[in-house]
Design a protein around this motif. Structure first.
Motif, PDB file in Angstrom:
ATOM      1  N   LEU A  79       0.845  -1.185   0.000  1.00  0.00           N
ATOM      2  CA  LEU A  79       0.000   0.000   0.000  1.00  0.00           C
ATOM      3  C   LEU A  79       0.882   1.237   0.000  1.00  0.00           C
ATOM      4  N   GLY A  80       0.513   2.208  -0.851  1.00  0.00           N
ATOM      5  CA  GLY A  80       1.279   3.441  -0.957  1.00  0.00           C
ATOM      6  C   GLY A  80       1.676   3.780  -2.380  1.00  0.00           C
ATOM      7  N   ALA A  81       1.382   2.891  -3.331  1.00  0.00           N
ATOM      8  CA  ALA A  81       1.690   3.161  -4.734  1.00  0.00           C
ATOM      9  C   ALA A  81       0.834   2.281  -5.628  1.00  0.00           C
ATOM     10  N   SER A  95       1.292   7.700  -6.176  1.00  0.00           N
ATOM     11  CA  SER A  95       1.765   7.272  -4.866  1.00  0.00           C
ATOM     12  C   SER A  95       1.259   8.224  -3.797  1.00  0.00           C
ATOM     13  N   ALA A  96       1.076   7.706  -2.609  1.00  0.00           N
ATOM     14  CA  ALA A  96       0.652   8.496  -1.446  1.00  0.00           C
ATOM     15  C   ALA A  96       1.099   7.735  -0.215  1.00  0.00           C
ATOM     16  N   SER A  97       1.563   8.435   0.770  1.00  0.00           N
ATOM     17  CA  SER A  97       2.090   7.771   1.950  1.00  0.00           C
ATOM     18  C   SER A  97       1.013   6.935   2.640  1.00  0.00           C
ATOM     19  N   ALA A  98       1.392   5.686   2.927  1.00  0.00           N
ATOM     20  CA  ALA A  98       0.497   4.795   3.664  1.00  0.00           C
ATOM     21  C   ALA A  98       0.829   4.794   5.152  1.00  0.00           C
ATOM     22  N   ALA A  99       1.695   5.708   5.572  1.00  0.00           N
ATOM     23  CA  ALA A  99       2.105   5.752   6.977  1.00  0.00           C
ATOM     24  C   ALA A  99       0.927   6.038   7.898  1.00  0.00           C
ATOM     25  N   HIS A 162       3.715  -5.009   7.728  1.00  0.00           N
ATOM     26  CA  HIS A 162       5.109  -4.575   7.803  1.00  0.00           C
ATOM     27  C   HIS A 162       5.191  -3.125   7.328  1.00  0.00           C
ATOM     28  N   ARG A 163       5.688  -2.244   8.177  1.00  0.00           N
ATOM     29  CA  ARG A 163       5.899  -0.851   7.796  1.00  0.00           C
ATOM     30  C   ARG A 163       7.257  -0.730   7.103  1.00  0.00           C
ATOM     31  N   ALA A 164       7.274  -0.003   5.985  1.00  0.00           N
ATOM     32  CA  ALA A 164       8.513   0.216   5.239  1.00  0.00           C
ATOM     33  C   ALA A 164       8.512   1.654   4.725  1.00  0.00           C
TER      34      ALA A 164
END
Length: 297
Positions: A79-81, A95-99, A162-164
């Motif tokens: 998730l994020g792109a 893309s957008a930050s999935a944080a 998993h955060r990356a």
């Protein structure tokens, strides 16, 4: 009267490695099994790994009759792109930050994509548009828009998060109907969460009744050529069974029909010695052969 025995016929369940097409796998199997009569059922994309069903010798004729209506996968959704191909091999288009995406939101998005849904297939699918495969048109620079179609996602579960950096990777397990695109699930999950999504890994763990427990790698097959199922085992694993008499077995080996007994779909006729004689399908007052496994001879 005797039967012509289908020597060397059966199925090989290959654990396909990444980076190979299904056609590449068939070519390797032909060399390993020393026969040209090899085919496959249920194509896997080059990036995908896992179960690929290979038919050898007379079992190639089984492939079109196998009820491969359910499939199971493990995968990783990033998730994020979003990408042009809905997987890591495509170009990033947004893309957008999935944080800021929390796990509860992901679980809600997964729940919304579970059950009977309408899914737009990936534009790089093998679906034909005006006589050409969609993925061919995309590579030629043609914009492809495919219509949504009904599919069933019987199970869609998050296994780990998993955060990356700006990405959130979600390991998932999916059980679904044939024709469901797991990459489209990744795309739609990312769209629903507003950050985009694509697959970074895909592994098929089961097709119909055939799973990784009987699978061999191509290296193992080259070193020790063998069938995962001989033709009798393959038929018994893949079809409903009807026991027939020795006399009925002879009739079927000659292409004759039997009286129906109320079994739906294609099923297997098994003789008193446990041998698969033919595949049958009932229509009206006949249970007619659709494939004779052991013809008379």
């Amino acid at each position: 009267m005797g039967f012509v025995e289908p020597e060397g016929a059966g199925l090989v369940i290959v654990d396909k490695p990444a980076g190979m097409t299904s056609h590449d796998v068939v070519a390797r199997c032909r060399r390993a099994m020393r026969t040209r009569r090899v085919g496959h059922a249920g194509t896997l994309d080059p990036m995908a790994t896992g179960v690929l069903i290979i038919g050898v010798e007379r079992a190639t004729k089984l492939l079109g009759h196998l009820a491969l209506t359910t499939k199971a996968y493990t995968a990783t959704v990033r998730l994020g792109a979003a990408t042009t191909t809905d997987d890591a091999e495509g170009e990033v288009v947004s893309s957008a930050s999935a944080a800021v995406v929390d796990e509860d939101a992901v679980l809600a998005g997964i729940a919304a994509l579970t059950g009977d849904i309408e899914q737009v297939p990936s534009s790089v699918s093998a679906i034909k548009v005006d006589g050409k495969r969609a993925h061919q048109l995309v590579r030629e620079g043609v914009e492809v828009k495919l219509a949504a179609r009904p599919v069933t996602v019987s199970s869609f579960a998050a296994l780990a998060f998993h955060r990356a950096g700006a990405f959130l990777d979600v390991d998932v397990a999916v059980e679904c109907s044939s024709g469901t695109y797991v990459r489209a699930l990744a795309r739609d999950l990312g769209t629903a969460l507003g950050v985009g999504g694509h697959l970074t890994a895909l592994r098929r763990t089961r097709v119909g009744p055939y799973d990784l427990s009987h699978a061999v790698t191509l290296d193992e097959l080259a070193e020790s050529p063998r069938l995962s199922y001989d033709i009798d085992e393959a038929v018994l694993a893949g079809f409903t069974r009807r026991d027939v008499t020795a006399e009925q077995a002879v009739d079927l080996s000659l292409g004759r029909w039997l009286d129906p007994i109320g079994i739906r779909g294609v099923y297997a006729a098994i003789d008193p010695d446990g041998r698969a004689i033919a595949l049958l399908e009932e229509s009206g007052r006949r249970a007619a052969t659709v494939f004779v496994v052991r013809p008379a001879g």
